[in-house]
Structure formats: structure tokens, C-alpha cells
Enzyme design. Structure first.
Site, PDB file in Angstrom:
ATOM      1  N   GLY A 212       0.834  -1.210   0.000  1.00 49.59           N
ATOM      2  CA  GLY A 212       0.000   0.000   0.000  1.00 49.59           C
ATOM      3  C   GLY A 212       0.862   1.249   0.000  1.00 49.59           C
ATOM      4  N   ASN A 213       0.253   2.379   0.244  1.00 51.62           N
ATOM      5  CA  ASN A 213       1.021   3.623   0.349  1.00 51.62           C
ATOM      6  C   ASN A 213       0.402   4.530   1.398  1.00 51.62           C
ATOM      7  OD1 ASN A 213      -0.944   5.511  -0.973  1.00 51.62           O
ATOM      8  ND2 ASN A 213      -0.624   4.074  -2.681  1.00 51.62           N
ATOM      9  N   HIS A 214       1.060   5.684   1.639  1.00 56.65           N
ATOM     10  CA  HIS A 214       0.656   6.540   2.763  1.00 56.65           C
ATOM     11  C   HIS A 214      -0.457   7.533   2.429  1.00 56.65           C
ATOM     12  CE1 HIS A 214       3.693   5.099   5.435  1.00 56.65           C
ATOM     13  NE2 HIS A 214       4.662   5.318   4.543  1.00 56.65           N
TER      14      HIS A 214
END
Ligand code: CTP
Length: 403
Positions: A212-214
Site C-alpha cells: 500500500g502507500n501513505h
């Protein structure tokens, strides 16, 4: 949710018996979440007390240019009051006040405030039937409308004099509905359908892990809220986030992976007028998703990745009448990369964030953007809260869509 929520309404009350109904009017506005301030003509205080209105509106009520407080005289600034308001309503509006408004007479605080107001002004006449039918009143009504003021017509019925006829102030509920409808009708995105993607995507590795990412989703949700408050019907397709949509005309669809987002976007794109793709979609996903949790083992673990579908580029290929907006998050050669992305993905507008700018990008409450359009015009903006950035983006879109 009412279009009047969080709007500032300045109610001007003049000396007619219908003034007693303004208590209900204030309550109705407050119930809808509006902020209300009241100005009165001195004579209207014979019909309803300032205390009633200040209690209901939770704001001081003014009726003269000065207020005495202890030993000091305080100036009630009509210019400030006029500029404070998003909407001004004069109800009841007597024949006397209507005539003064129509002729620029300014001998009380209410009239000075009216002359200073830059917002839309609504007025609801109330008087006896013969006064209402008099040519001078007709002339005032016409003149005021020719200035752009909005008439909420008087209704017919039994009047305070006992006579029957036209001259009753519209009922408070009808005044509120009239204003709500008028505000809705004039919203710049009324009738427009807007698709917005927001947040990250999660690409499963096994039943418990993902890539995933932030991305927090804050930017996309702010855009959705601004678009909805300007009258749009919003379809918000969001990856995992704890953001909340704030508006009844936002239809939210939750997805997890890039593939799910791709499917959801294409399901509704055809009927959209505008699409704004702000989601931070994963560019790669594991080629194979393990059906069981991957056990720890000695040595390194290789996960083979394959590209996800580029949702924005796929819309660029199929778009017809739609206005398509993409985002670009860059770390170097920003402008050139963004321009190339705009052309490659067949966009109408691209919003560039540079990670070199402090306070821009993921997981912050602020953002700093540059917008580039199809003619490669470049508009730079200051660092701002994401809500204000959302307003800038929507303004630039409206300028081009409503051309
Ligand atoms: N985007 C998308 N689908 C993807 C990847 C990106 O719809 N699979 C959209 C994003 O929502 C954004 C825009 O494409 O509006 C730009 O994303 P970005 O990651 O900056 O660009 P990429 O095209 O992925 O190129 P690169 O990562 O090489 O900069």
C-alpha cells in the site's frame, strides 16, 4: 443537508405585524445549520423584541448606528455587517422600506446595511392589500428586482386589517424553501455529475498482507465535499481511508485494490460530466496472491510484481464529452513530467504536487499545487490547507467546463 448549512444569513426586519413571524424564521435557519444575524428598523421593535431575536439567533441584534456599552458608544459597522453576509433577507419588507431601498434612502442601520451588502438580497413584502396594489409599491418592487434583488412574493389571505387580499408575508417555511431553491439553482455545478477517486489502493500479497502507500484520502475527500457543496452529484470511489464524506449528494463506493477501483470507475464513467482522479493507485501488484499466509523462512523472499491497470489512462482513451482531471506526484523534472502525463493520458487538466515542496503531498493537511491545462497554461498556487486547494481545483475546472 441544506445548501444553507454554515451560510451566513443577515435578516433585516421592518415594522410590519408579520415581524412576529421572524422568530420562527430565525429558528428555521438555525435548524438548517445557518448562522444568523439580525438588523431591525427602530419601529420594528414594537412588533418583536430584540431579546427574542438575539436569544434565537445567538447573536447581538442591532437597530441603530451606535450601541451604548458602559460609558462607551460602539459603532455598529453596517459595511462589516453587509460584507459578512452570504445572503441578506428583508422580511417583512414594508412599503416604506421598499420605497427607501428602491431610492437609495439610507436613514437607518438596516438601509445602510442593505446598500453595503454585496451578496444576493431577498425581500418578502408584507402590507395591507391596497398598499400592496398601489402603483408606487409596484414601482418599488420592479425597481428593486431590476437591481438584482430577489422578490419572495406576498401571498393572498386574511390580513391584519381584517381585509382579504394580497399582501401577507410568505410563510417562514416558504421563505426558507424559496431561498434554498434559488441558491441551489444558481450553484455553478448544479446538475453536473462528478466522479472522484481518492485514497490509496491495497494490493494483496496473501490473506493478511498487502502492498500500500501513505495516501490519507484527505485531498480527494476535500474535492468531493467542495464539489457537492457547489451543487454537483458526486460519485466518490475511495480506497481504504478513515475520511468521512460530509454531504448528502456524495455517493461513496469503497474499494480496496486497483482492479476494484478500475471496475467501479468504468461502471459509472459514461454518465459523468467530470472525472477527477486523485487516488494514489498502486502501479504494481503481486503477480500471484498466496491463498494461505506466507510463512517466515530463512533467507530473502521474492515477490514478483506486475503492473496494475492505469485507470486514468484508460479513461483518457474512452472519454467523449467528459472533462478529465489527473494528478501527478513528482520528485524531479516536475513540470515537464506533468505536461507529458497530461498529453499521454489525454487529460484536460493536471494537478501537480512536487514532493520537493514542504507541506505538499501525502498525509499532510496542506498541499501546494500547480495546475496545467490542455494549452499548457501553468497556474501556480501557494501552500494552503487541502480544503482551500480543493476550492482552487474546482474553480479552475468550473472556469473551463462552464465556458
Ligand atoms: N493513476 C491511475 N491508475 C493507476 C496509476 C495512476 O488512475 N494505476 C492516476 C492517479 O490517480 C493520478 C495519475 O494517474 O491521477 C498520476 O499518477 P502517478 O502515479 O503520478 O503517475 P503514473 O502515471 O503512475 O506515472 P509515474 O508513477 O511514472 O510518475
Amino acid at each position: 443537508m441544506s445548501v444553507l448549512k454554515e451560510k451566513k444569513i443577515l435578516l433585516g426586519i421592518t415594522a410590519g405585524i408579520a415581524a412576529y413571524k421572524t422568530a420562527s424564521l430565525v429558528r428555521l435557519f438555525i435548524k438548517l445549520g445557518a448562522e444568523v444575524k439580525v438588523v431591525m428598523t427602530p419601529a420594528s421593535k414594537d412588533f418583536i423584541t430584540p431579546l427574542t431575536l438575539s436569544t434565537l439567533s445567538k447573536n447581538p441584534v442591532h437597530s441603530s448606528f451606535y450601541t451604548k456599552e458602559d460609558e462607551n458608544e460602539l459603532w455598529n459597522n453596517h459595511v462589516e455587517l453587509g460584507l459578512w453576509a452570504d445572503y441578506m433577507l428583508i422580511a417583512p419588507a414594508t412599503a416604506n422600506t421598499l420605497s427607501k431601498m428602491a431610492n437609495g434612502v439610507c436613514d437607518n442601520l438596516l438601509l445602510a446595511t442593505y446598500l453595503s451588502a454585496k451578496c444576493p438580497v431577498y425581500f418578502a413584502p408584507a402590507m395591507d392589500l391596497d398598499m400592496h396594489a398601489h402603483p408606487s409599491t409596484t414601482e418599488s418592487l420592479e425597481k428593486l428586482q431590476s437591481f438584482g434583488n430577489l422578490l419572495i412574493p406576498a401571498t393572498s389571505g386574511e390580513l391584519a386589517s381584517g381585509l382579504m387580499g394580497e399582501g401577507r408575508m410568505a410563510a417562514p417555511e416558504d421563505i426558507v424553501s424559496f431561498i434554498e431553491k434559488d441558491v441551489l439553482d444558481t450553484l455553478p455545478l448544479k446538475g453536473k455529475k462528478i466522479l472522484i477517486t481518492a485514497g490509496p489502493t491495497y494490493e494483496a500479497i496473501d490473506p493478511v498482507r498487502f502492498i500500500g502507500n501513505h495516501s490519507s484520502g484527505k485531498m480527494g475527500f476535500a474535492i468531493a465535499n467542495v464539489a457537492a457543496s457547489l451543487g454537483a452529484q458526486v460519485s466518490l470511489i475511495s480506497g481504504p481511508t478513515n475520511q468521512q464524506a460530509k454531504h448528502a449528494s456524495i455517493h461513496r463506493v469503497d474499494v480496496t485494490s486497483a482492479q476494484e477501483m478500475h471496475t467501479a470507475v468504468h461502471l459509472c464513467f459514461k454518465e459523468m460530466d467530470i472525472a477527477i482522479l486523485s487516488a494514489a493507485v498502486a502501479d504494481y501488484k503481486p503477480k500471484n496472491i498466496a491463498t494461505q499466509k506466507i510463512k517466515k523462512a530463512a533467507g530473502s523472499l521474492d515477490i514478483e510484481l506486475m503492473p496494475t491497470k492505469d485507470i486514468l489512462a484508460s479513461l483518457g482513451k474512452v472519454k467523449k464529452h467528459q472533462f478529465l482531471v489527473g494528478f501527478a506526484l513528482e520528485t524531479n523534472n516536475e513540470i515537464e513530467n506533468a505536461k507529458a502525463k497530461l498529453k499521454r493520458k489525454n487529460l484536460d487538466l493536471i494537478v501537480l504536487n512536487s514532493l520537493k515542496d514542504k507541506g505538499a503531498g501525502f498525509a499532510t493537511d496542506t498541499n501546494k499545487i500547480t495546475i496545467i491545462d490542455q494549452d499548457l497554461n501553468k497556474i501556480n498556487f501557494e501552500l494552503k490547507s487541502k480544503v482551500l486547494v480543493a476550492e482552487d481545483i474546482i474553480k479552475e475546472i468550473i472556469l473551463r467546463v462552464n465556458k
